[in-house]
Design a protein around this motif. Sequence first.
Motif, short mmCIF file in Angstrom:
data_model
loop_
_atom_site.label_atom_id
_atom_site.label_comp_id
_atom_site.label_asym_id
_atom_site.label_seq_id
_atom_site.Cartn_x
_atom_site.Cartn_y
_atom_site.Cartn_z
N TRP A 25 8.56 52.70 33.16
CA TRP A 25 7.76 51.91 32.23
C TRP A 25 8.46 50.59 31.99
O TRP A 25 9.68 50.49 32.04
CB TRP A 25 7.58 52.65 30.90
CG TRP A 25 6.95 54.00 31.06
CD1 TRP A 25 7.56 55.16 31.43
CD2 TRP A 25 5.58 54.31 30.87
NE1 TRP A 25 6.66 56.18 31.49
CE2 TRP A 25 5.43 55.70 31.14
CE3 TRP A 25 4.46 53.57 30.49
CZ2 TRP A 25 4.20 56.34 31.05
CZ3 TRP A 25 3.24 54.22 30.39
CH2 TRP A 25 3.12 55.59 30.68
N VAL A 26 7.66 49.56 31.73
CA VAL A 26 8.20 48.26 31.37
C VAL A 26 7.69 47.91 29.98
O VAL A 26 6.48 47.78 29.77
CB VAL A 26 7.78 47.18 32.38
CG1 VAL A 26 8.31 45.81 31.94
CG2 VAL A 26 8.29 47.53 33.77
N VAL A 27 8.63 47.78 29.05
CA VAL A 27 8.29 47.50 27.66
C VAL A 27 9.12 46.30 27.21
O VAL A 27 10.35 46.31 27.32
CB VAL A 27 8.60 48.70 26.75
CG1 VAL A 27 8.15 48.41 25.32
CG2 VAL A 27 7.94 49.97 27.28
N GLY A 28 8.45 45.25 26.74
CA GLY A 28 9.18 44.07 26.30
C GLY A 28 9.99 43.43 27.40
O GLY A 28 11.05 42.85 27.15
N GLY A 29 9.50 43.54 28.63
CA GLY A 29 10.18 42.93 29.76
C GLY A 29 11.34 43.73 30.31
O GLY A 29 12.01 43.28 31.24
#
Length: 363
Positions: A25-29
Amino acid sequence: MSDGAVLHVKGRVLAGPDDVRDELWVVGGRISHDRPAGARDVRTVTGWALPGLVDAHCHVGLDAHGPVDAETAEKQALTDRDTGTLLIRDAGSPSDTRWIDDRADLPKIIRAGRHIARTRRYIRNYAWEIEPDDLVAYVAQEARRGDGWVKLVGDWIDRDLGDLAPCWPREAVAAAIAEAHRLGARVTAHCFAESSLRDLVEAGIDCVEHATGLSEDLIPLFAERGVAIVPTLVNIATFPKLAEGGETKFPRWSAHMRRLHERRYDTVRGAYDAGIPVYVGTDAGGSLAHGLVAEEVAELVAAGIPPLAALSATTWGARAWLGRPGLEEGAPADLVVYEADPRADVRVLAAPRRVVLNGRVVG
């Protein structure tokens, strides 16, 4: 993607040569290997994911004639990015490209400052051209300007000799490398021929570019000292044409260049078999086009390096060598997604399905 969006990468995530996962997952870059709680605005990308590719010998801001303007440098960087190269070790450039660091849509660059060459012993408009007495001072200058690397020109054609020859006396090189190390920088050198290598390695150099002169008697020394090589085989492919152009004026040099070209694959495979670290670099930005990383990986495989090791030379291994993260928890989300497994066929690298830089899909 909006700033609050979450990117879900599904399929096979190649977080390491022996670390294959089903998703990230990618969260906040940044990368997370755990599903974020309450994620709503989710974009899903499927395929085979690798860390952003590394070109460990590239020149942004440089062309065959010298420094280029910012618009041209931007096009070079975008070409690299769109072919999956998200981390560049810039192995010498006369241009100031620090402005790229402020662009979240352009690859990250680790700079080696400007080339340092002997007077009239390198390509015009590329390097600081100096004499040995000034070498320590210029190495210190570029160590402070760069990002932990300094680039020397270790050999070049000596017109009086009519062939490749070392550029620096051994004692000058030893003092310069010691000064770079004192300042926390590693040193690499352009070297085509055999004759400069022993002095450079025994003086403590960290890496050699091209290394076409690496011979059986020198391989154990490189392996013992842990000196890496960046073969730039897509550049070495130009040697026959260069030799043809210099045949009339410098026949000895031309014959030498042809010999170095003919044994290039044996040289690289011999280095790899001996345990010498080998990394991917294209030498883009001089006379070569940008965006050639996939071709260079394929060349390493053609030389006999196993596909997984060739992949590591532009992903996990290269990033570790340069001190930059891959797909670890919390790392900046710089990754490339492909249709098929690049471990089965490295030619897959030539056609990214998606390019993700700083958490945003940019290609």
